[in-house]
Design an enzyme around this catalytic site. Structure first.
Site, PDB file in Angstrom:
ATOM      1  N   LEU A 107      31.844 -25.867-119.875  1.00 31.68           N
ATOM      2  CA  LEU A 107      30.587 -26.578-120.035  1.00 31.68           C
ATOM      3  C   LEU A 107      30.639 -27.717-119.026  1.00 31.68           C
ATOM      4  CD1 LEU A 107      27.981 -26.646-121.701  1.00 31.68           C
ATOM      5  CD2 LEU A 107      29.127 -28.142-123.338  1.00 31.68           C
ATOM      6  N   ASP A 108      29.619 -27.802-118.169  1.00 33.84           N
ATOM      7  CA  ASP A 108      29.634 -28.767-117.070  1.00 33.84           C
ATOM      8  C   ASP A 108      29.981 -30.170-117.548  1.00 33.84           C
ATOM      9  OD1 ASP A 108      28.848 -26.748-115.393  1.00 33.84           O
ATOM     10  OD2 ASP A 108      26.718 -27.251-115.515  1.00 33.84           O
ATOM     11  N   LYS A 109      30.615 -30.935-116.666  1.00 33.81           N
ATOM     12  CA  LYS A 109      31.008 -32.309-116.987  1.00 33.81           C
ATOM     13  C   LYS A 109      29.803 -33.149-117.380  1.00 33.81           C
ATOM     14  CE  LYS A 109      33.585 -36.261-115.104  1.00 33.81           C
ATOM     15  NZ  LYS A 109      34.392 -36.756-113.964  1.00 33.81           N
TER      16      LYS A 109
END
Length: 270
Positions: A107-109
């Site tokens: 899950l993207d930062k």
């Protein structure tokens, strides 16, 4: 006459994933490098091991695990989904679970929401494989009001990095927000889909993975999956039943007034 007892064996690279030590590919590399021994004997690719065998890596015993761990974590913005200890604000440091675990997917930062972590390496690839169609649901806010034509384009697929995305479901929420269900997980896919259509994502929250919901889990907190969630997860990846489950019980449909609010996932056919 006594009956012979059948001893259950496991392929040695699968043994490593079952114990959360590393992936099968990494295990094969360790074996090829001559770093793995079984009962003091140099291991070979394809070896079978039993519960009575002692497996070591660089002379250190790979401890057997009695219980498989599955966690649901509400990842905050700023946490990076990596097990690398040198990476600042990595997910393992944030969760601080007492056993070795790793995230299932990414899950993207700069995104938040639901991510699963486990010590069961054998289940990871089966969850992530695109052809199984495992659903992931997101609540998205963009930089301006999104017309239904925009949502329709998302649903039909968008050219991202030279390849069209798989058809999906998208439903308008209030203002410039919408909800979207994907069955594939390319890197920064939703942001890139929106950007290709002239929109910029302001906020992105993953609210569901398969049948597992974020619900009221506070940001930065984690919980163990319930017995029912675990059972359904294993059944889904073993028998590929998750699409049947989700289509029969929790399809994404607009609430009254054409908007879809958090938690409003109604029954419906595909």
């Amino acid at each position: 006459m006594s009956r012979a007892v059948r001893v259950r064996t496991t392929r040695i690279n699968k043994f490593f994933t079952q114990h959360g030590y590393c992936s099968r590919r990494a295990a094969d590399r360790l074996i090829e490098e001559g770093r793995v021994h079984v009962n003091g004997r140099l291991a070979a690719l394809g070896d079978q091991v039993t519960d009575q065998d002692v497996v070591t890596v660089d002379s250190r015993v790979v401890r057997r695990r009695d219980e498989t761990v599955y966690l649901a974590y509400h990842k905050p913005v700023g946490i990076t989904c990596t097990t690398e200890p040198d990476v600042k604000d990595n997910i393992i440091e944030a969760v601080r679970y007492p056993e070795r675990i790793f995230p299932i997917g990414r899950l993207d930062k700069d995104s938040s929401g639901l991510i699963l972590l486990t010590n069961d390496g054998d289940i990871v690839n089966r969850i992530l494989r695109v052809e199984f169609g495992h659903q992931r649901e997101y609540a998205v806010t963009v930089d301006r009001p999104c017309p239904r034509s925009f949502l329709k384009q998302l649903e039909q697929g968008v050219m991202v990095l030279g390849k069209k995305t798989t058809p999906c479901r998208a439903v308008k929420m209030e203002g410039s927000s919408f909800r979207i269900i994907l069955t594939e997980g390319r890197n920064r896919q939703i942001r890139r889909m929106c950007s290709a259509l002239g929109f910029r994502v302001i906020k992105l929250v993953r609210t569901r993975i398969m049948h597992i919901m974020l619900d009221g889990l506070p940001t930065g907190e984690w919980r163990h999956l319930s017995a029912k969630e675990r059972e359904m997860l294993v059944r889904a990846v073993d028998k590929h039943e998750v699409e049947q489950f989700t289509s029969n019980t929790r399809q994404l449909q607009p609430a009254s007034g054409g908007e879809c609010h958090p938690g409003v996932l109604r029954q419906g056919s595909g």
